[in-house]
Enzyme design. Sequence first.
Site, PDB file in Angstrom:
ATOM      1  N   LYS A 184       0.833  -1.212   0.000  1.00 34.16           N
ATOM      2  CA  LYS A 184       0.000   0.000   0.000  1.00 34.16           C
ATOM      3  C   LYS A 184       0.866   1.260   0.000  1.00 34.16           C
ATOM      4  O   LYS A 184       0.593   2.203  -0.737  1.00 34.16           O
ATOM      5  CB  LYS A 184      -0.790   0.061   1.314  1.00 34.16           C
ATOM      6  CG  LYS A 184      -2.057  -0.644   1.386  1.00 34.16           C
ATOM      7  CD  LYS A 184      -2.661  -0.256   2.747  1.00 34.16           C
ATOM      8  CE  LYS A 184      -3.856  -1.077   3.081  1.00 34.16           C
ATOM      9  NZ  LYS A 184      -4.417  -0.738   4.393  1.00 34.16           N
ATOM     10  N   ASP A 225      -7.884   2.172   4.426  1.00 32.54           N
ATOM     11  CA  ASP A 225      -8.476   0.891   4.799  1.00 32.54           C
ATOM     12  C   ASP A 225      -9.132   0.334   3.552  1.00 32.54           C
ATOM     13  O   ASP A 225      -9.894   1.024   2.867  1.00 32.54           O
ATOM     14  CB  ASP A 225      -9.477   1.018   5.950  1.00 32.54           C
ATOM     15  CG  ASP A 225      -9.633  -0.336   6.640  1.00 32.54           C
ATOM     16  OD1 ASP A 225      -8.638  -0.848   7.176  1.00 32.54           O
ATOM     17  OD2 ASP A 225     -10.743  -0.913   6.603  1.00 32.54           O
ATOM     18  N   GLY A 277      -1.180  -8.721  -1.708  1.00 35.12           N
ATOM     19  CA  GLY A 277      -2.502  -9.171  -1.267  1.00 35.12           C
ATOM     20  C   GLY A 277      -3.148 -10.136  -2.245  1.00 35.12           C
ATOM     21  O   GLY A 277      -2.543 -11.129  -2.676  1.00 35.12           O
TER      22      GLY A 277
HETATM   23  P1  ITT Z   1      -2.597  -1.444   7.435  1.00 36.35           P
HETATM   24  O1  ITT Z   1      -3.889  -1.555   8.203  1.00 36.35           O
HETATM   25  O2  ITT Z   1      -1.395  -1.398   8.306  1.00 36.35           O
HETATM   26  O3  ITT Z   1      -2.634  -0.350   6.412  1.00 36.35           O
HETATM   27  P2  ITT Z   1      -3.437  -3.973   6.308  1.00 36.35           P
HETATM   28  O4  ITT Z   1      -2.870  -4.854   5.246  1.00 36.35           O
HETATM   29  O5  ITT Z   1      -3.832  -4.634   7.613  1.00 36.35           O
HETATM   30  O6  ITT Z   1      -2.388  -2.794   6.568  1.00 36.35           O
HETATM   31  P3  ITT Z   1      -6.210  -3.396   5.767  1.00 36.35           P
HETATM   32  O7  ITT Z   1      -6.695  -3.710   7.122  1.00 36.35           O
HETATM   33  O8  ITT Z   1      -6.765  -2.186   5.062  1.00 36.35           O
HETATM   34  O9  ITT Z   1      -4.642  -3.178   5.724  1.00 36.35           O
HETATM   35  O10 ITT Z   1      -6.440  -4.684   4.863  1.00 36.35           O
HETATM   36  C1  ITT Z   1      -6.340  -4.572   3.486  1.00 36.35           C
HETATM   37  C2  ITT Z   1      -6.188  -5.955   2.871  1.00 36.35           C
HETATM   38  O11 ITT Z   1      -6.989  -6.007   1.687  1.00 36.35           O
HETATM   39  C3  ITT Z   1      -4.751  -6.163   2.427  1.00 36.35           C
HETATM   40  O12 ITT Z   1      -3.998  -6.778   3.460  1.00 36.35           O
HETATM   41  C4  ITT Z   1      -4.925  -7.027   1.203  1.00 36.35           C
HETATM   42  O13 ITT Z   1      -5.060  -8.364   1.590  1.00 36.35           O
HETATM   43  C5  ITT Z   1      -6.248  -6.548   0.627  1.00 36.35           C
HETATM   44  N1  ITT Z   1      -6.011  -5.492  -0.378  1.00 36.35           N
HETATM   45  C6  ITT Z   1      -6.265  -4.151  -0.271  1.00 36.35           C
HETATM   46  N2  ITT Z   1      -5.873  -3.498  -1.380  1.00 36.35           N
HETATM   47  C7  ITT Z   1      -5.355  -4.420  -2.190  1.00 36.35           C
HETATM   48  C8  ITT Z   1      -4.762  -4.376  -3.464  1.00 36.35           C
HETATM   49  O14 ITT Z   1      -4.574  -3.233  -4.112  1.00 36.35           O
HETATM   50  N3  ITT Z   1      -4.364  -5.522  -4.013  1.00 36.35           N
HETATM   51  C9  ITT Z   1      -4.517  -6.693  -3.382  1.00 36.35           C
HETATM   52  N4  ITT Z   1      -5.030  -6.835  -2.156  1.00 36.35           N
HETATM   53  C10 ITT Z   1      -5.458  -5.700  -1.563  1.00 36.35           C
END
Ligand code: ITT
Length: 198
Positions: free
Chosen positions: A16, A70, A156
């Site tokens: 991200k 998020d 992801g």
């Molecule tokens: P932070 O909260 O520290 O930012 P996180 O990975 O826990 O990191 P989220 O709670 O927002 O963040 O979860 C987002 C998840 O959704 C991420 O871990 C991926 O599995 C998926 N995701 C979001 N955007 C994506 C993308 O562009 N490509 C692939 N998967 C994505």
Amino acid sequence: MNHTNSLVIASGNAGKIKELQALLPNYELIPQTQFNVSEIEETGTTFVENAILKARHAARISKLPAIADDSGLVVAALNDAPGIYSARYAGLGATDAENIAKLLHVLEGVPIAERHAYFFCVLVLMRHADDPCPLIAQGRWDGCILEQPSGENGFGYDPIFGVSTHHCSAAELPFEIKNSLSHRGKALMSLSTLLSRI
Ligand code: ITT
């Protein structure tokens, strides 16, 4: 350090952070770890709530403006799961590979016509921890869940997110193309419009 045009990025997700920094070239995004900001528990029930929680926490501890993302994957055939639980779909601390394996498993036998899904992203920018008017922007990217992972780019769920316009997975798209199509890219465009008004 001069913090003009600096934003603390309230995220521990390297994928991200890389995408957001490329989408916000006029800002320096400083990872929250540089200010010893710990990850906060995401107790909200919507993307908006969790993004606000993360941005407020980072702004409070760093005493600087903070931006949070998020995001997640919403699958129609699964009643919109994994949604806000995308990062922890296969359990707390799950790897991307484990989350992908679980999703493919629960969708086994579901025909391609019923595998519609979309990525959703909410960006929240708080000028300070008590900011009563955070900037909030969102973006959505529609696609489908492929039957097998393909591609090495991104992070992801990208290897199993089918991009119908390009006949490939999101992980097969070059970095700039993904940013021009994605939920995050669209949310950032909308956030830039809000930023240009203040
Ligand atoms: P932070 O909260 O520290 O930012 P996180 O990975 O826990 O990191 P989220 O709670 O927002 O963040 O979860 C987002 C998840 O959704 C991420 O871990 C991926 O599995 C998926 N995701 C979001 N955007 C994506 C993308 O562009 N490509 C692939 N998967 C994505």
